[in-house]
Design a protein around this motif. Structure first.
Motif, short mmCIF file in Angstrom:
data_model
loop_
_atom_site.label_atom_id
_atom_site.label_comp_id
_atom_site.label_asym_id
_atom_site.label_seq_id
_atom_site.Cartn_x
_atom_site.Cartn_y
_atom_site.Cartn_z
N ILE A 1 -15.65 1.28 -45.82
CA ILE A 1 -14.31 1.83 -44.92
C ILE A 1 -14.62 3.19 -44.51
CG2 ILE A 1 -11.63 2.19 -45.14
CD1 ILE A 1 -11.88 0.31 -47.33
N PRO A 2 -14.25 3.64 -43.00
CA PRO A 2 -14.58 4.82 -42.32
C PRO A 2 -13.78 5.95 -42.96
CG PRO A 2 -14.30 3.18 -40.78
CD PRO A 2 -13.94 2.56 -42.04
N LYS A 3 -14.20 7.05 -43.47
CA LYS A 3 -13.41 7.86 -44.18
C LYS A 3 -12.43 8.58 -43.09
CE LYS A 3 -15.83 7.74 -47.88
NZ LYS A 3 -15.44 6.75 -49.07
N ASP A 4 -12.78 8.47 -41.48
CA ASP A 4 -11.91 9.05 -40.73
C ASP A 4 -10.36 8.43 -40.98
OD1 ASP A 4 -14.22 10.28 -40.00
OD2 ASP A 4 -14.66 9.15 -38.05
N LEU A 5 -10.29 7.23 -41.38
CA LEU A 5 -9.18 6.55 -41.51
C LEU A 5 -8.00 7.30 -42.73
CD1 LEU A 5 -9.78 2.83 -41.35
CD2 LEU A 5 -8.87 4.27 -39.47
N ALA B 1 -7.13 10.98 -41.29
CA ALA B 1 -6.03 10.97 -40.63
C ALA B 1 -4.86 10.42 -41.18
CB ALA B 1 -6.30 9.57 -39.44
N ALA B 2 -4.62 9.77 -42.25
CA ALA B 2 -3.41 9.41 -43.16
C ALA B 2 -3.12 10.56 -43.75
CB ALA B 2 -4.07 8.26 -43.96
N VAL B 3 -3.99 11.49 -44.32
CA VAL B 3 -3.46 12.88 -44.87
C VAL B 3 -2.97 13.61 -44.05
CG1 VAL B 3 -4.57 14.86 -46.04
CG2 VAL B 3 -5.62 12.44 -46.87
N ILE B 4 -3.64 13.77 -42.80
CA ILE B 4 -2.89 14.59 -41.86
C ILE B 4 -1.46 14.20 -41.60
CG2 ILE B 4 -3.04 15.36 -39.43
CD1 ILE B 4 -6.06 15.16 -39.77
N ASP B 5 -1.26 12.68 -41.39
CA ASP B 5 0.04 12.20 -41.12
C ASP B 5 0.90 12.38 -42.13
OD1 ASP B 5 -0.83 11.69 -38.63
OD2 ASP B 5 -1.31 9.47 -39.03
N ARG C 1 -1.87 0.67 -47.01
CA ARG C 1 -1.91 0.53 -45.54
C ARG C 1 -3.42 0.53 -45.01
NH1 ARG C 1 2.96 1.92 -43.46
NH2 ARG C 1 4.63 1.11 -44.85
N ILE C 2 -4.32 1.03 -45.76
CA ILE C 2 -5.74 1.23 -45.28
C ILE C 2 -6.44 0.37 -46.35
CG2 ILE C 2 -7.51 2.67 -44.71
CD1 ILE C 2 -5.61 4.99 -44.36
N THR C 3 -6.74 0.82 -47.67
CA THR C 3 -7.63 0.03 -48.41
C THR C 3 -7.51 -1.40 -48.76
OG1 THR C 3 -7.83 1.98 -49.80
CG2 THR C 3 -8.67 0.24 -50.77
N LEU C 4 -6.35 -1.87 -48.89
CA LEU C 4 -6.18 -3.25 -49.27
C LEU C 4 -6.38 -4.19 -47.85
CD1 LEU C 4 -3.29 -3.60 -51.90
CD2 LEU C 4 -5.71 -4.09 -52.05
#
Length: 319
Positions: A207-211, A214-218, A228-231
């Motif tokens: 899984i790309p770390k960029d996702l 970006a989620a932390v920034i949001d 929302r990302i991992t599963l």
């Protein structure tokens, strides 16, 4: 057919045009890979397809080694007898408990361990190597060890369970018809967690770390990142992993045979162990093949349903 004349005499033409060199070349190119693969395909057919066909044919024959003179095709006789077989239906119910109980616990603990091992910490490489140890232990030895661990004479575990109030007194749960199936499930969970942990950890690392950044920034929380990302991104890998483990667990009789031998009073008998006892103790290969055919059909239906769910998950993730 036409006749034409030439200096050397009449020439008869059939009207059929010979195949062009291009068609011959294209056919050769299409057949060439199969020619190179033919040894592997023949070996695959001899090792997998031929035994499968022979085993399915046994389900419609009367093959008892203790009664060698009463052989022949019996049609659906074994399947009709299966409807009235109380042990078969008990084994089917135990198979559902054994399979999905083991599968659920293996998945939960394996996913948690994968999430832990996906984090950077000191000694992670050593922990990853140690996680594989249960998977490397032979199943016979694993079942024997767990049978000892549930024995109150040589193990403290039954005494701990009694002290916690889980058991009324320290005794061997493998001898209790109500609890006997729990022992092999515990052993199977311990044995199968590494498979989920290593497989899901490989999926997590893809899984790309960029996702996540970006989620932390949001302002997403850890739970939102997980749901929302991992599963969603792990869903296709989870579906394949669940399918493989379901097939393996449903066909897995080693721990049952070593720890309880299907007892007491068939209370821990599963379809796989019932096939084993019918074929190699009663020496009734015809009826055992019929039971194995039913198990095969159930697993095929399960695989079709799971692949359908995986297709929907891939379509939703693509959208």
């Amino acid at each position: 057919m036409s006749v034409s004349s030439s200096s050397s005499g009449p020439v008869i033409s059939s009207g059929l045009t010979p195949p062009s060199p291009d068609k011959k070349l294209s056919f050769r190119r299409l057949a060439e890979p199969y020619f190179y693969l033919s040894p592997a395909l023949i070996l695959l057919a001899m090792v997998m397809i031929l035994p499968l066909v022979v085993g399915l044919s046994y389900a419609y024959q009367n093959i008892e080694l203790l009664n060698p003179f009463d052989r022949g095709w019996v049609g659906m006789k074994h399947f009709i007898a299966m409807e009235k077989d109380r042990v078969f239906w008990l084994a089917l119910k135990n198979t559902l408990v054994w399979t999905f109980g083991s599968l659920g616990l293996q998945f939960i603990f394996g996913l948690g361990l994968a999430l832990l091992l996906n984090q950077a910490f000191y000694g992670r490489k050593l922990i990853q190597a140690l996680v594989l140890l249960p998977w490397a232990v032979p199943t016979f030895l694993s079942g024997l060890n767990w049978a000892w661990l549930f024995n109150p004479v040589i193990s403290p575990i039954p005494h701990w369970l009694a002290a916690l109030g889980i058991l009324n007194e320290p005794y061997n749960i493998l001898a209790d018809p109500e609890l006997a199936i729990i022992g092999p499930i515990v052993a199977n969970v311990w044995f199968g967690i590494p498979f989920f942990a290593i497989t899901l950890m490989a999926g997590l690392q893809s899984i790309p770390k960029d996702l996540y950044e970006a989620a932390v920034i949001d302002g997403a929380t850890l739970w939102q990142q997980f749901t929302r990302i991992t599963l969603p991104l792990l869903a296709p890998i989870i579906a394949i992993t669940l399918l493989l483990r379901t097939v393996w667990i449903a066909n897995f009789a080693d721990l049952i045979v070593v720890m309880t031998n299907g007892g007491p009073a068939n209370s821990s008998q599963t379809i796989a162990s019932y096939i084993f006892s019918t074929a190699y103790k009663k020496l009734d290969f015809g009826y055992a093949s019929a039971v194995a055919t039913v198990l095969l059909m159930l697993l095929i239906i399960y695989a079709i349903l799971l692949f359908g769910m995986r297709k929907k998950l891939l379509a939703n993730s693509g959208n």
